[in-house]
Design a protein around this motif. Structure first.
Motif, short mmCIF file in Angstrom:
data_model
loop_
_atom_site.label_atom_id
_atom_site.label_comp_id
_atom_site.label_asym_id
_atom_site.label_seq_id
_atom_site.Cartn_x
_atom_site.Cartn_y
_atom_site.Cartn_z
N TYR A 76 5.28 18.12 43.15
CA TYR A 76 6.70 17.81 43.02
C TYR A 76 7.40 18.20 44.32
N PHE A 86 9.27 20.23 36.13
CA PHE A 86 9.98 21.23 36.93
C PHE A 86 11.29 21.54 36.23
N CYS A 102 -1.58 26.97 40.10
CA CYS A 102 -0.23 26.55 40.47
C CYS A 102 0.05 27.07 41.88
N LEU A 113 6.28 22.11 44.64
CA LEU A 113 5.40 22.69 43.63
C LEU A 113 4.14 21.85 43.45
N PHE A 115 7.17 25.46 36.31
CA PHE A 115 6.52 24.18 36.61
C PHE A 115 5.26 24.12 35.75
#
Lengths: 113, 113
Positions: free
Chosen positions: B50, B67, B91, B33, B74
């Protein structure tokens, strides 16, 4: 400084015309990407290339073509078959396809006359 | 197909207010992510990412994201925003470490001085 250079910054296309957007990188990255940005839709992947002389279609490849004859160059051609080409186009690169896009160009805004 | 949604199209805050931008994704498998930021007139930049481990990730400029696997979320947070945080925030999600990279539609943040 290393980075990605996109040209031109603004481009106008007539109906039925093909236009080519340039993307050059001096980062020695293997992977390069082309994204299209439309309002409210974020970035969508058009094409990507993992290595020289190889490229793969992304989610919205119809009406576009690319080439990867040199590691540092990944030009995108918007063909007359692309019926809604008006958008902001972003080129990106990463060390390899297994890494997220790390560097982005300034973008090219394409409009239809 | 994997998709990413961002709850807010445009967020307006005063300086020193706290920020939380929502991000949800649809894929149920292993994901990586990212949050990207695009300041006015600048390149898209990676804010934080992440891959595994501690689900609370700290990024640049005081941003963090959490997360929550059970919620497929997220969310991006910052305790106290500044005028210079005015930007568009994206994102992004990949599965299997780099494949199928998908961006959300973006959230525009305007911070009032």
């Amino acid at each position: 400084d290393g980075g990605i250079t996109q040209s031109p910054k603004y481009l106008f296309r007539k109906e039925g015309q093909n236009v080519t957007l340039s993307c050059e990188q001096n980062l020695n990255h293997d992977a390069m990407y082309w994204y299209r940005q439309d309002p409210g839709q974020g970035l969508r992947l058009i094409y990507y290339s993992q290595i020289v002389n190889d490229f793969q279609k992304g989610d919205i490849a119809e009406g576009y073509s690319v080439s990867r004859e040199k590691k540092e160059s990944f030009p995108l051609t918007v063909t007359s078959a692309q019926k809604n080409p008006t958008a902001f186009y972003l080129c990106a690169s990463s060390i390899s396809r297994d890494h997220q896009p790390q560097h982005f160009g300034d973008g090219t805004r394409l409009s239809i006359l | 197909a994997q998709s990413v949604s961002q709850h807010n199209h445009h967020v307006i805050l005063s300086e020193a207010a706290s920020l939380e931008l929502g991000c949800n994704y649809s894929y149920g498998g292993t994901v990586n992510l990212f949050w990207y930021v695009q300041y006015p007139g600048q390149h898209l930049q990676l804010l934080l990412k992440y891959f595994s481990g501690d689900p609370l990730v700290k990024g640049i400029k005081g941003f963090e994201a959490e997360f929550i696997k059970s919620k497929f979320s997220f969310n991006l947070r910052k305790p106290s925003v500044q005028w210079s945080d005015t930007a568009e925030y994206f994102c992004a999600v990949t599965q299997n470490y780099g494949q199928n990279f998908v961006f959300g539609p973006g959230t525009r943040l305007s911070v009032l001085p």
